[in-house]
Design a protein around this motif. Structure first.
Motif, PDB file in Angstrom:
ATOM      1  N   UNK A   1      54.493 -47.618  77.402  1.00  0.00           N
ATOM      2  CA  UNK A   1      55.875 -48.108  77.378  1.00  0.00           C
ATOM      3  C   UNK A   1      56.818 -46.911  77.305  1.00  0.00           C
ATOM      4  N   UNK A   2      57.159 -46.394  78.462  1.00  0.00           N
ATOM      5  CA  UNK A   2      58.022 -45.224  78.519  1.00  0.00           C
ATOM      6  C   UNK A   2      59.409 -45.569  79.013  1.00  0.00           C
ATOM      7  N   UNK A   3      59.794 -45.027  80.167  1.00  0.00           N
ATOM      8  CA  UNK A   3      61.106 -45.298  80.737  1.00  0.00           C
ATOM      9  C   UNK A   3      61.228 -46.778  81.100  1.00  0.00           C
ATOM     10  N   UNK A   4      62.274 -47.412  80.590  1.00  0.00           N
ATOM     11  CA  UNK A   4      62.501 -48.843  80.812  1.00  0.00           C
ATOM     12  C   UNK A   4      61.284 -49.684  80.424  1.00  0.00           C
ATOM     13  N   UNK A   5      60.574 -49.232  79.383  1.00  0.00           N
ATOM     14  CA  UNK A   5      59.402 -49.937  78.837  1.00  0.00           C
ATOM     15  C   UNK A   5      58.259 -50.047  79.838  1.00  0.00           C
ATOM     16  N   UNK A   6      58.230 -49.170  80.827  1.00  0.00           N
ATOM     17  CA  UNK A   6      57.162 -49.176  81.831  1.00  0.00           C
ATOM     18  C   UNK A   6      56.290 -47.924  81.668  1.00  0.00           C
TER      19      UNK A   6
ATOM     20  N   UNK B   1      71.664 -42.787  72.894  1.00  0.00           N
ATOM     21  CA  UNK B   1      71.665 -41.531  72.155  1.00  0.00           C
ATOM     22  C   UNK B   1      70.239 -40.987  72.120  1.00  0.00           C
ATOM     23  N   UNK B   2      70.104 -39.696  72.387  1.00  0.00           N
ATOM     24  CA  UNK B   2      68.786 -39.088  72.417  1.00  0.00           C
ATOM     25  C   UNK B   2      68.194 -38.951  71.025  1.00  0.00           C
ATOM     26  N   UNK B   3      67.277 -39.843  70.682  1.00  0.00           N
ATOM     27  CA  UNK B   3      66.565 -39.782  69.409  1.00  0.00           C
ATOM     28  C   UNK B   3      65.103 -40.139  69.644  1.00  0.00           C
ATOM     29  N   UNK B   4      64.197 -39.519  68.922  1.00  0.00           N
ATOM     30  CA  UNK B   4      62.769 -39.793  69.149  1.00  0.00           C
ATOM     31  C   UNK B   4      62.385 -41.213  68.748  1.00  0.00           C
ATOM     32  N   UNK B   5      61.431 -41.746  69.477  1.00  0.00           N
ATOM     33  CA  UNK B   5      60.906 -43.073  69.181  1.00  0.00           C
ATOM     34  C   UNK B   5      59.665 -42.962  68.322  1.00  0.00           C
TER      35      UNK B   5
ATOM     36  N   UNK C   1      59.876 -35.777  74.281  1.00  0.00           N
ATOM     37  CA  UNK C   1      59.771 -36.670  75.437  1.00  0.00           C
ATOM     38  C   UNK C   1      60.381 -38.050  75.227  1.00  0.00           C
ATOM     39  N   UNK C   2      60.230 -38.644  74.054  1.00  0.00           N
ATOM     40  CA  UNK C   2      60.775 -39.983  73.873  1.00  0.00           C
ATOM     41  C   UNK C   2      62.294 -39.957  73.676  1.00  0.00           C
ATOM     42  N   UNK C   3      62.816 -38.887  73.065  1.00  0.00           N
ATOM     43  CA  UNK C   3      64.269 -38.740  72.975  1.00  0.00           C
ATOM     44  C   UNK C   3      64.852 -38.538  74.367  1.00  0.00           C
ATOM     45  N   UNK C   4      64.135 -37.818  75.206  1.00  0.00           N
ATOM     46  CA  UNK C   4      64.554 -37.626  76.589  1.00  0.00           C
ATOM     47  C   UNK C   4      64.621 -38.970  77.318  1.00  0.00           C
TER      48      UNK C   4
ATOM     49  N   UNK D   1      71.347 -31.263  74.289  1.00  0.00           N
ATOM     50  CA  UNK D   1      70.800 -31.552  72.962  1.00  0.00           C
ATOM     51  C   UNK D   1      69.344 -31.086  72.903  1.00  0.00           C
ATOM     52  N   UNK D   2      69.041 -30.205  71.958  1.00  0.00           N
ATOM     53  CA  UNK D   2      67.675 -29.691  71.813  1.00  0.00           C
ATOM     54  C   UNK D   2      66.676 -30.824  71.597  1.00  0.00           C
ATOM     55  N   UNK D   3      67.094 -31.863  70.875  1.00  0.00           N
ATOM     56  CA  UNK D   3      66.185 -32.956  70.555  1.00  0.00           C
ATOM     57  C   UNK D   3      65.700 -33.660  71.815  1.00  0.00           C
ATOM     58  N   UNK D   4      66.462 -33.590  72.900  1.00  0.00           N
ATOM     59  CA  UNK D   4      66.061 -34.268  74.133  1.00  0.00           C
ATOM     60  C   UNK D   4      64.939 -33.542  74.856  1.00  0.00           C
ATOM     61  N   UNK D   5      64.495 -32.415  74.322  1.00  0.00           N
ATOM     62  CA  UNK D   5      63.268 -31.811  74.819  1.00  0.00           C
ATOM     63  C   UNK D   5      62.046 -32.570  74.346  1.00  0.00           C
TER      64      UNK D   5
END
Length: 442
Positions: free
Chosen positions: A211-216, A198-202, A187-190, A181-185
């Motif tokens: 607050x990134x991966x697993x809110x860390x 589902x890969x969607x931007x935050x 960073x937050x969708x990734x 999925x292009x959108x997963x490029x």
């Protein structure tokens, strides 16, 4: 896979000894044996012997800027992670290379995966992380295999796992396959995709550093960025700054594609011009002159031959009205219709929109419908006005940069080649695609 073409750049400011691609032509360049024979894993003990904060300062002093498109200062990004917060810290490598025309990270991982692994280990030590995820585009199956093998080799050699080299530093690296999925490029969708969603931007803030991966707290960096880290540790910040420009130092891999004689990956100092790169690539294919090009992929405003001597650095390209992006230099000759190219790009962005926000979800569909009418010869001048108005309203109003990327080809295409759109409307030039071929098109 055929070997990437790496001819030397022409005499002048672009001449340099390869840094990022120095091992590409070596036999079994992807093996740990070859990597260690060519100075591999020599930067790691040097980094582990000093305080992590000194590595962060080294990256700041080197001037290394992110190679994934935004060009944000790498050391500064690392320094944003809060220390002493009691939370786990994570490093995520964005290897989801999906920007049209971009093809530098996949061959880098194929030819020299251990350079990325060593860079990840040093970066994790600097940001005090014990876990790293490398998110690779799912279609890049050979890169996935090479990276997975490299991680296993590094672990067997004692460079991963617990108590690395007797320093008490622990680290695990996981190679994760995306789903194309292009959108997963973005960073937050990734990050959402890594977490199993589902890969969607935050919405930001909060930013991944908080607050990134697993809110860390999380650092997300591009492959080429992290592959530069071992060389900087070995050579120092002054050595790194001796290449490139003052505000965009260091070497860069430029991806040349399209109507060039020898397309491929070309390593050169930041600030090299397309004119110099074209000389290295044997010029335009069949001698047909250049008409337009993208300095950093289809999501960057197009340039024309008047920009051949613009230094390809973050600031110089921005000053000329575009973005350096991923240095995906797609070159088009005079046989190409600009409206046709814009239409094809918009079809891509419409297909890859994740649908989360209205401007991008609805806007890309509207733009594609109107462009179809224009390229088939059934458009009107009102359609052209609607295109520019809609593109202008989409830009800057979506959750992530995909909306901006979709608006960019239209706005820059009209800036330099509006007459081509008008000629299709008036019938001065024939349709670039027959309307019957558009029936049922999606």
């Amino acid at each position: 896979m055929s070997a990437p073409q790496m001819p030397a750049v022409p005499a002048g400011p672009a001449v340099m000894t390869p840094v990022l691609t120095r091992r590409w032509a070596s036999p079994d360049s992807w093996s740990i044996k070859t990597y260690r024979r060519l100075d591999g894993y020599e930067a790691l003990p040097k980094a582990l012997a000093v305080d992590p904060g000194r590595i962060v300062e080294l990256m700041k002093n080197s001037g290394l800027r992110g190679r994934g498109g935004a060009g944000f200062p790498t050391g500064l990004k690392w320094s944003f992670l809060p220390q002493g917060d009691g939370k786990a810290h994570y490093l995520v490598i964005n290897a989801d290379e999906g920007e049209p025309g971009t093809c530098k990270d996949i061959p880098s991982m194929m030819a020299d995966p251990h350079s990325l692994i060593e860079g990840c280990i040093i970066t994790c030590y600097a940001i005090r992380s014990e876990f790293c995820a490398i998110y690779v585009r799912g279609e890049a199956i050979h890169s996935l295999r090479r990276l997975t093998n490299a991680v296993n080799e590094a672990r067997a050699a004692g460079f991963l796992g617990r108590n690395i080299m007797g320093t008490g530093f622990n680290l695990e690296i996981v190679v994760h396959a995306g789903a194309g999925a292009y959108i997963c490029g973005e960073e937050t969708a990734l990050l959402d995709s890594l977490e199993g969603r589902r890969g969607q931007p935050r919405l930001k803030p909060p930013f991944p550093a908080v607050a990134g991966l697993y809110a860390c707290p999380t650092v997300v960096n591009n492959v080429e960025t992290i592959m530069s880290v071992p060389a900087i540790v070995m050579g120092g910040s002054d050595w790194y700054r001796s290449m490139g420009t003052d505000k965009s130092p260091g070497p860069k891999i430029f991806s040349l594609s399209g109507h060039v004689t020898r397309p491929g990956q070309y390593e050169a100092p930041m600030g090299t011009t397309l004119r110099q790169l074209l000389e290295s690539a044997g010029g335009m294919l069949d001698g047909i002159p250049l008409k337009f090009f993208t300095p950093g992929g289809s999501s960057t405003p197009i340039f024309t031959p008047q920009h051949l001597d613009v230094p390809l650095s973050f600031d110089d390209v921005a000053a000329a009205g575009s973005m350096l992006g991923t240095t995906a230099l797609m070159c088009f000759n005079e046989t190409v219709s600009v409206p046709w190219a814009v239409w094809k790009w918009l079809e891509f962005y419409k297909h890859e929109s994740c649908g989360k926000c209205t401007p991008c979800r609805e806007g890309t569909g509207w733009l594609v419908q109107i462009l179809r009418r224009v390229v088939s010869g059934s458009g009107t001048f009102e359609d052209l006005d609607t295109l520019t108005d809609a593109a202008g309203n989409i830009a800057g109003r979506s959750f992530c940069a995909l909306g901006d990327a979709a608006a960019t080809p239209i706005l820059s295409g009209f800036k330099y080649f509006r007459s081509e759109f008008e000629d299709l409307v008036t019938g001065r030039t024939p349709p670039v695609v027959e309307s019957r071929l558009l029936v049922g098109a999606h």
